[in-house]
Scaffold this motif. Structure first.
Motif: not given
Length: 164
Positions: A58-65, A69-74, A95-101, A147-152
């Motif tokens: 699978s594609a490497p996940l971007p740095d979630l901070r 990069a996250v938007q582009k990856f999504f 696989e790709h849609l799961t990465n997007a989710v 950090k993502k879990d603390e998202a609003p």
């Protein structure tokens, strides 16, 4: 005279149809008996199997901070998923849609949209794949996941179980 022409046309069409089917059977038999066909088919299957096993990483996940990069990856993952769905390659599309989710800020809303737009078996494959991607996400970058879990929005990948 009109009945004779109609019968003649039907007979000619029947003969042409039978000749075409006969030619297809002949050509297919000749193609399958060709030694190069079997070799090429075996090579093609081996190549496809290699690409499937290599894409299993699978594609490497971007740095979630990094929001950009996250938007582009999504966006890239959704586009790749849609393209592969159009080609009928459901495994890689899922696989790709799961990465997007996985990187989506509001996965429940995205999953609701996907549930409405995807065929039911493909959506079921997506739901089966989600736990493995959330494990990969939390294992690969625990600080970013915290950090993502603390998202609003408060929505995380683990909220997917609520949809079932």
């Amino acid at each position: 005279m009109i009945d004779m022409n109609k019968n003649t046309v039907l007979a000619i069409a029947g003969v042409c149809g039978t000749a075409f089917v006969g030619y297809c059977i002949y050509f297919d038999r000749k193609r399958r008996s060709d030694p190069d066909f079997r070799r090429k088919l075996k090579e093609r299957r081996q190549k496809q199997q290699k690409t499937n096993t290599s894409s299993g990483a699978s594609a490497p996940l971007p740095d979630l901070r990094d929001v950009e990069a996250v938007q582009k990856f999504f966006i890239e993952e959704v586009q790749k998923g849609e393209e592969l769905l159009g080609q009928g390659n459901y495994q890689e599309a899922v696989e790709h849609l799961t990465n997007a989710v996985a990187v989506c800020g509001q996965p429940q809303q995205l999953l609701q949209i996907l549930q409405q737009t995807l065929p039911q078996p493909v959506f079921a494959m997506l739901l089966e794949r989600l736990p493995s991607i959330s494990q990969r996400l939390s294992g690969a970058n625990p600080a970013a996941q915290a950090k993502k879990d603390e998202a609003p929005s408060g929505a995380t990948i683990t909220d997917v179980d609520d949809l079932e």
